[in-house]
Design an enzyme around this catalytic site. Structure first.
Site, mmCIF file in Angstrom:
data_model
loop_
_atom_site.group_PDB
_atom_site.id
_atom_site.type_symbol
_atom_site.label_atom_id
_atom_site.label_comp_id
_atom_site.label_asym_id
_atom_site.label_seq_id
_atom_site.Cartn_x
_atom_site.Cartn_y
_atom_site.Cartn_z
ATOM 1 N N THR A 16 15.100 83.604 47.101
ATOM 2 C CA THR A 16 14.692 82.403 47.848
ATOM 3 C C THR A 16 15.583 82.154 49.057
ATOM 4 O OG1 THR A 16 13.782 81.353 45.872
ATOM 5 C CG2 THR A 16 14.413 79.885 47.662
ATOM 6 N N SER A 57 13.730 87.889 42.915
ATOM 7 C CA SER A 57 14.596 88.350 41.814
ATOM 8 C C SER A 57 13.851 88.540 40.495
ATOM 9 C CB SER A 57 15.793 87.414 41.617
ATOM 10 O OG SER A 57 15.426 86.238 40.956
ATOM 11 N N THR A 88 17.497 83.183 42.352
ATOM 12 C CA THR A 88 18.073 82.452 41.221
ATOM 13 C C THR A 88 17.417 82.803 39.887
ATOM 14 O OG1 THR A 88 16.575 80.585 41.600
ATOM 15 C CG2 THR A 88 18.758 80.475 42.636
ATOM 16 N N ASP A 89 16.171 83.267 39.900
ATOM 17 C CA ASP A 89 15.460 83.432 38.631
ATOM 18 C C ASP A 89 16.162 84.377 37.674
ATOM 19 O OD1 ASP A 89 13.562 81.588 39.244
ATOM 20 O OD2 ASP A 89 11.911 83.002 39.540
#
Length: 291
Positions: A16, A57, A88-89
């Site tokens: 992101t 990710s 971030t995932d």
């Protein structure tokens, strides 16, 4: 005389933080998206950027962990610290895996990302990058995850919020550092002790299954996992390690262990740890040879 700027390497992998709106939603781009932020950071640091990957990710797999770990290991000699920007995932998975792939790493490696793209005026990205670069410049060795003005061990971070800016929590471990009105304050008790020369351990088995127990789960699942050729099964049990396996379930776990599969039992609870010695069912599991 001005202080010599610390040399920091930024490895980008997409996510992101480096995304722009596309026809079907946010799409990750190369590091040029970050250039404006990096220009400001260059006042304080000597920054080199390398694009390793350009992925959302959720598409990062063990082979990408290998690429990231190898890049860190091979390039580290020329820098004081390394920052890795990542979606971030799955950042907690990557940071944890890389922690174990780079034992005794001899410089700071700091993962970070953002919940809103840098292209958004309200992005948390600039703040997270500043935290990550500050940690990378400390010289404290280890693999870390920096987010929302907190720095945690890479193998302790867990993503706990899908949209909130304090997306990661350090589970069962103190923060390695925090940013307050006093600046970046490092907790020396958390910094890993280097016991030998840095190594790259890039062998990974993808044949590990994570099984979250639910009430009424069919014990046949163990036969299926053995049949699929898994080499390891991690069971997220209830509470201290309660497993709803009466005799037929224990038979399934016994068959898995007899087939040479490592069976690890942990807890579904985010905090505290499992202890199989408290209840009868746990002791029966230990007798079978679970870890």
């Amino acid at each position: 005389r001005t202080m010599q700027k610390k040399k920091i390497l930024l490895l980008t992998t997409g996510g992101t933080i480096a995304s722009k709106p596309g026809g079907e939603g946010l799409e990750p781009h190369r590091s040029e998206v970050m250039e404006r932020e990096l220009e400001q950071l260059r006042t304080y640091y000597d920054i080199t950027t390398r694009d390793v990957l350009c992925l959302d990710s959720s598409n990062i797999r063990p082979q990408e962990w290998q690429l990231i770990a190898r890049a860190i290991f091979e390039l580290r000699g020329d820098y004081d610290g390394i920052v890795v920007s990542h979606g971030t995932d799955t950042m907690a998975y990557t940071a944890s895996a890389v922690t174990f792939m780079l034992p005794d790493i001899d410089l700071p490696v700091v993962f970070t990302g953002s919940q809103l793209p840098l292209a958004d005026v309200l992005s948390d990205g600039p703040d997270n990058l500043r935290t990550a670069f500050a940690m990378a410049a400390t010289g404290k060795p280890g693999v870390f995850l920096a987010f929302d003005r907190k720095v945690m061990l890479g193998c302790r971070g867990v993503k706990v919020r899908a949209t909130g800016f304090s997306a990661f929590e350090s589970v069962n471990a103190r923060y390695a550092a925090q940013i307050t009105g006093l600046g970046l304050t490092v907790d020396e008790r958390v910094i890993p002790r280097v016991k030998g020369p840095a190594r790259l351990m890039e062998g990974i088995s993808s044949d590990v299954f994570l099984l979250k127990l639910t009430p009424g789960l069919s014990p046949k699942i163990f036969d299926a996992l053995v049949g699929m050729g898994y080499k390891g099964i991690v069971i997220e049990a209830f509470g201290l390690g309660g497993v709803n396996v009466l005799n037929e379930g224990l038979d399934g776990i016994r068959a898995a262990i007899d087939a040479g599969i490592s069976v690890v039992v942990t807890t579904q609870c985010l905090y505290d740890s499992s202890n199989l010695q408290v209840y009868q069912v746990g002791n029966r599991l230990l007798e079978l040879g679970v870890i």
